[in-house]
Design an enzyme around this catalytic site. Structure first.
Site, mmCIF file in Angstrom:
data_model
loop_
_atom_site.group_PDB
_atom_site.id
_atom_site.type_symbol
_atom_site.label_atom_id
_atom_site.label_comp_id
_atom_site.label_asym_id
_atom_site.label_seq_id
_atom_site.Cartn_x
_atom_site.Cartn_y
_atom_site.Cartn_z
ATOM 1 C CB CYS A 82 16.915 -2.687 -0.465
ATOM 2 S SG CYS A 82 15.837 -1.350 -0.782
ATOM 3 C CD GLU A 138 0.897 9.728 -0.512
ATOM 4 O OE1 GLU A 138 1.886 9.188 0.320
ATOM 5 O OE2 GLU A 138 1.091 10.484 -1.375
ATOM 6 C CD GLU A 181 4.389 4.254 0.011
ATOM 7 O OE1 GLU A 181 5.317 5.081 0.000
ATOM 8 O OE2 GLU A 181 4.749 3.192 -0.901
ATOM 9 C CD GLU A 185 13.942 18.573 0.243
ATOM 10 O OE1 GLU A 185 14.067 19.187 -0.864
ATOM 11 O OE2 GLU A 185 14.934 17.900 0.469
ATOM 12 C CB SER A 232 4.084 7.942 -1.787
ATOM 13 O OG SER A 232 4.215 8.243 -0.437
ATOM 14 C CB CYS A 244 11.181 3.144 -0.076
ATOM 15 S SG CYS A 244 9.568 2.780 0.539
#
Lengths: 163, 585
Positions: free
Chosen positions: B507, B283, B280, B367, B320, B300
């Site tokens: 999270c 990127e 990331e 995917e 992303s 995420c």
């Protein structure tokens, strides 16, 4: 259930536009939308929710809370049997059972050919005539179950002539 | 704000004038029972448990919605109050499926607790139960209307905290229920699978899809090589299921327990998180240098991804392309690890332990697979793992700390903080700043993106010539504010990098985490306490930057090549697609 039938949303969008700036506008919007389309299916409620930028669940919650709203199309002929107190004690439940029997359509449902819908209603304000049944705007009072087939027959046959 | 004088149970009290009687009582250590109440989220006086007797009032009042006023006098424990409370509770119970012994919430149920506290021994009311439907079509969330007590916590969390609103009150009177529109399943109405409804449900009416049996089945199959990975936030909350205080870090016990359950390898999603930072970060640098789409937004959180795909499909290029750490870890286990150990990837079962129910949906995304093999096979929640540990009769409290298995279980402090809102941003900044300055910078604590605020913003001078505008947001409603702003070309359209987490606080407060009673939520900031456990672990780590993890260097040297390279794109990056709000049947 999620299959959409209505495709022309001009009327509902106009209705929302008319009321959207008034607080508590959801009720009049639902009433007028039902007036315009006859019922409040998913696709109309989606448009209302999107236009008002509120969750669909809020629209649906109101639409299912009030018995005046219907999510299913009503029949060409609407049969209402009063289950208010006066009618009920004078045997309107038996009238309703007979209606269901003759039309083969349950309470809250519309016949498959779309010609009849059956509803049980609260007091219609004709207690002196109890038990009462309404077909469209006509009131039939002091009924007995055996009169029901004859009354309904007029509508069954009338409809066939025009069809 | 000024104070008013009130009397509770004959005690003279001076309290702030803008609070409720319930809050005033709480401040003065007077306990009033509640059931539907959820501070700041659900204050609707629905359950009638918090009734009090008010001087001069005809009826008992629900204290959660009764504002204090000068001279107000209430009693919380009169016979009238106790009798009414008892009748109300008995009526709730008369319409509740009381299969407590086999309910997932047994011993952690707020209704059960209240019945114990009030000494309910008999339910005099018999009759029909109004709710019948069990909706288990969703991969993540199961709804059981036979247990719903119509408190509407889920409704308000979903609508107001998460900005989704797929659950609502339907109908009226005895047939009232809480469900999606038009008798549809949660699976078909734009639910983002975050599971916030589950962790706020006082009873067992909302729960995760239970995948424990699938894990046991894999473990019992001698032909399968079963590898487990555990997400950062799990270690900050798992202990609560075994009586440890909220905010206890149980990393060592977690690894030891997983090994005792019988997994062939005990790896850590934190390694995947370090890989995520490499990909990331690369990127982001690539977008900066090549005029890419900004703001770039993290990918995420599977709840966030589904929110984006459902409600902002026009803005997908902002995401992303990185897979989540869970999927990266899985993909690397089934490729590099399999090759290293000469195991056929078809024989590997990757189990992930997640603080999240949306991860169950994520692992089913086509995917996220390679040659028909999913990157991760089974995702279970922190709660499900606790049940496995109990079923395996592991003495969690006393089990001695162990480490995760090497290489795919090696991680840095940067990875640990992924579990808290702002953590991914901070971890990325640590690496991006080092790379762009070509130095090992000493500043690693980006305090400005820490904390449990819903939206945090900062401008950070990454290099002397480059200042980036960053934001970290959590909770669906906050994410939507940012996305609406981007869509309209508002404030956030100017940002460079935004971290988005579907669950409020990140999270640590995920939909798969242990339940915390509403009463405890009053006293403690649960996400903040759990996050502290992660920041403390980060601070204690020798290595706190992902790119300095020797196993990260190794995997790029030996296998992946360079971050953002060909192999990475094949294994570690993904695509997204628009989803309808309501699925056509």
């Amino acid at each position: 259930m999620a299959a959409r039938r209505i495709t022309d949303f001009t009327a509902v969008k106009e209705i929302v536009a008319k009321h959207r700036d008034t607080p508590g506008c959801l009720m009049p919007i639902l009433q007028e939308t039902q007036g315009a389309y006859g019922y409040l299916p998913l696709e109309l409620q989606e448009v209302i929710a999107d236009e008002l930028d509120i969750p669909l669940t809020e629209v649906y919650g109101v639409a299912t809370f009030y018995s005046q709203f219907t999510l299913k199309p009503k029949g060409a002929n609407q049969v209402h049997v009063c289950l208010g107190t006066a009618c009920y004690v004078r045997g309107s439940k038996k009238i309703l059972d007979k209606v269901i029997d003759v039309l083969g359509t349950d309470v809250g449902e519309t016949s498959e050919d779309g010609r009849f819908s059956v509803d049980a209603t609260r007091c219609v304000g004709a207690c002196g005539l109890a038990p009462v049944m309404m077909v469209n705007d006509t009131v039939y009072g002091r009924l007995t179950p055996d009169q029901v087939p004859k009354i309904l027959k007029q509508y069954i046959e009338k409809k066939e002539e025009t069809a | 704000m000024s104070n008013v004088n009130i009397k509770i149970n004959g005690m003279d009290l001076s309290v702030p004038d803008d609070i409720t009687v319930l809050e005033a009582a709480k401040m003065n250590d007077i306990d009033i029972p509640t059931l539907c109440y959820l501070r700041g989220i659900n204050q609707i006086g629905a359950c009638r448990m918090c009734l009090v007797e008010q001087k001069g009032a005809r009826a008992l009042q629900a204290s959660c919605v009764l504002p204090v006023s000068e001279g107000l006098e209430v009693w919380t424990n009169t016979k009238k109050v106790r009798d009414a409370r008892r009748v109300n509770l008995e009526l709730i119970l008369s319409n509740h499926n009381r299969e407590c012994t086999i309910c997932t919430r047994n011993e952690r149920c707020e209704l059960q607790k209240l019945c114990q506290d009030l000494g309910i021994r008999d339910i005099p009311y018999e009759g029909e139960i109004s709710g019948h439907k069990i909706d288990d079509a969703s991969i993540s969330v199961v709804r059981d209307e036979t247990k719903c007590i119509l408190c509407k916590r889920c409704v308000n969390v979903c609508r107001n905290v998460q900005g989704v609103g797929v659950l609502g009150p339907v109908g009226r009177g005895f047939t009232s229920r809480v469900e999606p529109v038009f008798d549809l399943s949660l699976n078909d109405v734009g639910c983002i699978n975050c599971g916030q409804c589950i962790i706020h449900c006082p009873v067992g009416a909302l729960k995760e899809r239970d995948d424990v049996d699938k894990v046991w089945e894999a473990l019992d199959d001698p032909k399968k090589y079963v590898v487990v990975q555990s997400a950062p936030a799990v270690r900050a909350a798992l202990g609560e299921m075994f009586g440890f205080p909220i905010g206890t870090n149980v990393t060592g016990k977690l690894a030891a327990s997983l090994r005792r359950i019988g997994f062939d390898k005990v790896f850590d999603t934190d390694f995947g998180a370090d890989v995520t930072i490499m990909e990331e970060g690369t990127e982001l640098i690539d977008r900066i240098q090549n005029n890419g789409v900004f703001p770039m937004i993290t990918s995420c959180s599977p709840g966030w991804i589904k929110l984006m795909e459902t409600y902002y499909p026009d803005l997908l290029p902002h995401l992303s392309s990185c897979k989540s750490p869970q999927a990266m870890e899985g993909a690397l286990i089934k490729s590099h690890f399999a090759e290293m150990n000469h195991i056929n990837p078809e024989d590997i079962v990757v189990v992930s332990v997640m603080p999240c129910v949306a991860k169950k949906f994520e692992v089913k995304r086509s995917e996220l697979s390679e040659g028909g093999l999913p990157d991760v096979d089974i995702a279970i929640t922190t709660r499900e793992l606790a049940r496995m540990i109990k079923e395996a009769r592991i003495d969690f409290e006393n089990v001695r700390d162990e480490d995760f298995d090497p290489y795919f279980g090696d991680y840095t402090g940067a990875a640990v903080i992924f579990g808290a809102t702002g953590g991914v941003m901070e971890a990325a900044l640590r690496t991006v700043a080092d790379v762009l300055n070509d130095a090992d910078l000493e500043a690693v604590d980006y305090e400005m993106v820490r904390g449990v605020d819903g939206i945090k913003t900062a401008e950070i001078a990454v290099t002397p010539d480059l200042t980036v505008k960053v934001a970290a947001a959590s909770g669906g409603a906050n994410l939507r504010k940012i996305m609406d702003s981007i869509r309209e070309g508002g404030e956030f359209a100017d940002y460079d990098f935004i971290e988005m987490m579907a669950c409020p606080g990140g999270c640590v407060n995920g939909g798969g985490q242990p339940h915390v009673r509403a009463k405890d939520k009053l006293e403690k900031d649960i996400p903040a306490e759990r996050a502290k456990a992660l920041y403390d672990e980060d601070k204690a780590h020798k290595i706190r930057k992902s790119h300095q993890n020797p196993s990260i260097t190794r995997i790029y040297d030996e296998y992946l090549g360079k971050p953002g390279g060909h192999k990475s794109h094949e294994l570690l990056h993904t695509t997204y697609h628009a989803r309808p709000k309501i699925k056509e049947s």
